[in-house]
Design a protein around this motif. Sequence first.
Motif, short mmCIF file in Angstrom:
data_model
loop_
_atom_site.label_atom_id
_atom_site.label_comp_id
_atom_site.label_asym_id
_atom_site.label_seq_id
_atom_site.Cartn_x
_atom_site.Cartn_y
_atom_site.Cartn_z
N HIS A 73 -57.61 34.88 31.62
CA HIS A 73 -56.31 34.41 32.10
C HIS A 73 -55.25 34.78 31.07
CE1 HIS A 73 -53.23 31.40 33.23
NE2 HIS A 73 -53.82 31.36 34.41
N LYS A 122 -51.18 32.86 37.97
CA LYS A 122 -51.26 32.12 39.24
C LYS A 122 -52.07 32.88 40.28
CE LYS A 122 -48.36 30.01 42.84
NZ LYS A 122 -46.96 29.77 43.32
N GLN A 138 -54.14 30.44 42.57
CA GLN A 138 -54.56 29.28 41.80
C GLN A 138 -54.02 27.98 42.41
OE1 GLN A 138 -54.42 28.51 37.12
NE2 GLN A 138 -52.41 28.21 38.05
N TRP A 140 -53.07 24.69 41.11
CA TRP A 140 -52.79 24.24 39.74
C TRP A 140 -53.18 22.79 39.54
CZ3 TRP A 140 -50.10 20.76 36.80
CH2 TRP A 140 -49.93 21.09 35.44
N ARG A 147 -58.74 23.09 37.80
CA ARG A 147 -58.08 24.18 38.51
C ARG A 147 -59.08 24.93 39.38
NH1 ARG A 147 -53.77 26.82 34.18
NH2 ARG A 147 -53.06 24.82 33.34
N TRP A 149 -59.29 28.34 42.62
CA TRP A 149 -58.64 29.47 43.27
C TRP A 149 -59.13 29.58 44.71
CZ3 TRP A 149 -58.87 29.04 38.18
CH2 TRP A 149 -57.83 29.56 37.41
#
Length: 237
Positions: A73, A122, A138, A140, A147, A149
Motif C-alpha cells: 500500500h 483506496k 477499499q 475504509w 479494512r 476491499w
Amino acid sequence: MLLLLYICFKKVHKLEGHENEVKSCAYSVSGRFLATASRDKSVWVWQVDEDEDFDVCSILQGHTADVKFVVWHPTDDILVSGGYDCSIHFYCFDGDDFVTIQKIEAAHDSTVWSAAFDHSGKYLVTVGADKFLKIWQQKWAESLQERSWAKLLELELDTRWPLYAVDWNHLTGHIAVSGGDGKVRIFNFDFDSESLTKSGSFTVEDEVNSLRWHPTIPQLLSVSCDDGFIHLLTHDC
C-alpha cells in the motif's frame, strides 16, 4: 547517443529461507519491512532494524500455489500478494506480526499475475491469465485490521493471451497493462465517476513481462519484454 552510467554496488546481505524460486520482492513505504514471495507458496516479511539488519518478522502461508507478486500500500503497512491459486491476500502489521486481514478467493478465474495501487491506496488494480483487468475499492476503517476491499469494476480485454503486468500512474491516474500479446494498453480511471476508459495503446515486439511508470515524469513508461529489450514509451497524458 547512448549514455551508459555505471554505478558500483556491493552485496551487504543474503537472505535465506525460501525453499524455491523467489518471484517478487518489495519494500514497504515506511522502509521498515521487505516482503518476498516464492514458488514455495509462502510470503515472508523481513523487518529492517536501525543497523540495516534483516530479521524474519512473519512467514505467511495462506496461498495454496505459487505466489507471483507482493505489492505494498502507498501510505500504510498493508501488503498484498497473489498468484497461481487465483486469490489475492491482504495483510497488515498488528504490532508483533503480520496477519491476514482479507483473502479474496477466485479474485480471477486463473493466475493473478500483477497488481498495483493508485496514489491514495483506496483502489487496487489486478490483472490475470483470464484476460481481465479488475479494480478493487477499499472499505475504509481506522484500524488497518478492519479494512477490506470489494470489486468495483472489471473489464475483459480483447486478447487471447494472459495479462502479466499492470502499473498505476500516481501522477496522472493512468493505468498501463500488457501481457502475452505484446500490446500495451493505457486506461484512464476517473476518480469522480469511478469509471474506466481506454486512452491509447502501443505495440512492442514481444511478450511483456513487466512495466513501470516513471515516478516523476508522468508520460514515461518502461516496458520489459521477452525480446531482451527494455522499451521506453511516452504517452500523451
